[in-house]
Design a protein around this motif. Structure first.
Motif, short mmCIF file in Angstrom:
data_model
loop_
_atom_site.label_atom_id
_atom_site.label_comp_id
_atom_site.label_asym_id
_atom_site.label_seq_id
_atom_site.Cartn_x
_atom_site.Cartn_y
_atom_site.Cartn_z
N PHE A 91 62.48 62.54 80.17
CA PHE A 91 61.04 62.43 80.03
C PHE A 91 60.48 63.71 79.41
O PHE A 91 60.84 64.81 79.83
CB PHE A 91 60.38 62.21 81.38
CG PHE A 91 60.45 60.79 81.89
CD1 PHE A 91 61.15 59.81 81.20
CD2 PHE A 91 59.81 60.43 83.06
CE1 PHE A 91 61.23 58.51 81.66
CE2 PHE A 91 59.87 59.13 83.53
CZ PHE A 91 60.57 58.17 82.83
N ARG A 107 54.71 63.14 70.75
CA ARG A 107 55.16 62.15 69.77
C ARG A 107 56.52 62.54 69.18
O ARG A 107 57.39 61.70 68.97
CB ARG A 107 54.10 61.97 68.68
CG ARG A 107 52.85 61.22 69.14
CD ARG A 107 51.93 60.88 68.00
NE ARG A 107 51.14 62.02 67.56
CZ ARG A 107 49.93 62.33 68.01
NH1 ARG A 107 49.34 61.56 68.92
NH2 ARG A 107 49.28 63.38 67.54
N VAL A 110 59.23 61.71 71.75
CA VAL A 110 59.55 60.28 71.77
C VAL A 110 60.45 59.93 70.59
O VAL A 110 61.41 59.15 70.72
CB VAL A 110 58.26 59.43 71.78
CG1 VAL A 110 58.58 57.94 71.61
CG2 VAL A 110 57.49 59.66 73.09
N ARG A 115 62.03 58.74 76.89
CA ARG A 115 61.57 57.39 77.26
C ARG A 115 60.35 57.40 78.17
O ARG A 115 59.92 56.36 78.66
CB ARG A 115 62.70 56.64 77.97
CG ARG A 115 63.87 56.35 77.08
CD ARG A 115 64.71 55.23 77.67
NE ARG A 115 66.03 55.17 77.08
CZ ARG A 115 66.94 54.28 77.40
NH1 ARG A 115 66.67 53.38 78.33
NH2 ARG A 115 68.13 54.29 76.82
N GLY A 116 59.80 58.57 78.42
CA GLY A 116 58.62 58.68 79.25
C GLY A 116 58.03 60.06 79.10
O GLY A 116 58.56 60.92 78.39
N VAL A 140 49.13 57.99 75.06
CA VAL A 140 50.28 57.39 75.74
C VAL A 140 50.22 55.86 75.64
O VAL A 140 51.26 55.20 75.54
CB VAL A 140 50.33 57.84 77.21
CG1 VAL A 140 51.48 57.15 77.95
CG2 VAL A 140 50.52 59.36 77.29
N LEU A 143 51.94 54.97 72.61
CA LEU A 143 53.37 55.20 72.66
C LEU A 143 54.11 54.20 73.55
O LEU A 143 55.32 54.03 73.44
CB LEU A 143 53.66 56.62 73.15
CG LEU A 143 53.24 57.74 72.20
CD1 LEU A 143 53.34 59.10 72.89
CD2 LEU A 143 54.11 57.73 70.94
N LYS A 144 53.36 53.58 74.50
CA LYS A 144 53.93 52.56 75.39
C LYS A 144 55.11 53.10 76.20
O LYS A 144 56.20 52.51 76.23
CB LYS A 144 54.35 51.32 74.59
CG LYS A 144 53.19 50.60 73.92
CD LYS A 144 53.66 49.38 73.15
CE LYS A 144 52.55 48.53 72.59
NZ LYS A 144 51.25 49.11 72.38
N ILE A 145 54.88 54.24 76.86
CA ILE A 145 55.90 54.85 77.72
C ILE A 145 55.29 55.08 79.10
O ILE A 145 54.07 55.23 79.23
CB ILE A 145 56.41 56.19 77.14
CG1 ILE A 145 55.24 57.15 76.87
CG2 ILE A 145 57.24 55.96 75.88
CD1 ILE A 145 55.66 58.53 76.42
N LEU A 322 62.24 51.59 82.41
CA LEU A 322 62.86 52.36 81.33
C LEU A 322 63.34 51.48 80.17
O LEU A 322 63.85 51.99 79.18
CB LEU A 322 64.04 53.17 81.87
CG LEU A 322 63.68 54.23 82.92
CD1 LEU A 322 64.94 54.77 83.58
CD2 LEU A 322 62.87 55.35 82.29
#
Length: 324
Positions: A91, A107, A110, A115-116, A140, A143-145, A322
């Motif tokens: 993360f 960014r 990622v 993954r977070g 966030v 980013l969809k995490i 995850l």
């Protein structure tokens, strides 16, 4: 599969900057923030611990003090992911109040495979429902995490817990976590950003022990719970039901109590097992004690719950978050 949601790793450079001596207290503002462990940067020690305790995958994280240290840590994590893709998920550390520089680094992280994102409950003294965090939440969302909320090293605003003994680590941090868990609901974060996934550390700071009291006042006072102090309700009546609906969106990890089952059983009185993920807080908890982790896992398996729910707590719920 056993997935440990809370393992801590940060670069050796940061360890040395904090004193570089195992067992030494790292003190800030007259309070103990942590004790140093060399394992914090020794990936091989994490692998040995995981193998001895039965952990298949560990989620690595760190909460830091500067965007530069976040960048340094992201570079280390990218190397770890490349070398051990089946054992570690990482993360990206982030300080949400540091603006576009922090978001650009997030960014980049990622893109490197994180993954977070991991943050603290307080960021530059701002709680999780501060409008100063809204740009971070928007970033966030794109980013969809998941957002993992660890601890504030030295929480501010708790002078009643200043003492010549260590209440900061043992109690103040937990109250800060619990308060910020509730702020996500009462302060409108989840109503404004329903697509965000939050995982609060340490069973939400033990939030289950006080949820019923909060529900009582939300139910009895209704809109007045907010308006009498100049606020605005983030959801409409029925207030209690909607409070519970949003609270149920939050996940908690099971770290921070070094296997204390009373805390786990208390959490299960108000939180669904589907919202709980296993964690150890290594190397700060269970240091050199993989057998203690095995006992913790065994005790979780003995809970009076369906096997599918228990397996979810130990790994399935985390795997879903995850995307594994």
């Amino acid at each position: 599969m056993i997935i440990d949601w809370q393992h801590h790793v940060s670069p050796e450079e940061i360890y040395k900057r904090r004193g570089g001596k195992a067992g030494q207290a790292f003190i800030q503002d007259g309070k103990v923030g942590m004790h140093l462990y060399a394992e914090i940067y020794q990936i091989e020690k994490h692998l040995e611990f995981m193998d001895a305790s039965g952990i298949d995958v560990a989620v690595l994280s760190a909460t830091l003090d500067s965007v530069g240290d976040c960048r340094l840590t992201d570079d280390l994590y990218a190397k770890v992911i490349k070398e051990h893709p089946k054992r570690f998920v990482c993360f990206a550390p982030c300080i949400p109040t540091r603006g576009e520089e922090a978001f650009q680094e997030l960014r980049r992280a990622v893109d490197l495979g994180m993954r977070g994102v991991v943050i603290s409950p307080q960021n530059d003294s701002e709680p999780l429902d501060s409008r100063k965090l809204w740009p971070f939440y928007k970033a966030v969302s794109q980013l969809k995490i998941p957002i993992f909320v660890h601890i504030t090293n030295i929480p501010v605003g708790y002078p009643g817990f200043d003492a010549p003994y260590n209440l900061n680590v043992s109690m103040t941090r937990e109250f800060d976590l619990a308060g910020n868990t509730v702020r996500l609901v009462l302060g409108g974060v989840l109503a404004e950003f329903p697509d965000l996934t939050f995982v609060m550390s340490h069973l939400g700071g033990g939030i289950s022990s006080i949820i019923e009291r909060i529900e009582r006042y939300v139910d009895a006072w209704g809109d007045r719970f907010w308006t009498e102090l100049g606020g605005k309700p983030p959801f409409t009546a029925p207030h209690k039901e909607n409070f519970k609906k949003y609270l149920d969106l939050i996940y908690v990890d099971m770290a921070g109590y070094e296997g204390g089952m009373n805390a786990v059983k208390c959490a299960l009185t108000t939180l669904r097992p589907e919202r709980m993920v296993f964690g150890t807080d290594y190397p700060y908890n269970f240091t050199n004690d993989p057998q203690g982790v095995k006992r913790y896992i065994e005790n979780i398996r003995k809970l009076d719950l369906p096997p599918k729910k228990i397996e979810g707590m130990l790994g399935g719920n985390a795997a879903k978050l995850l995307g594994m």
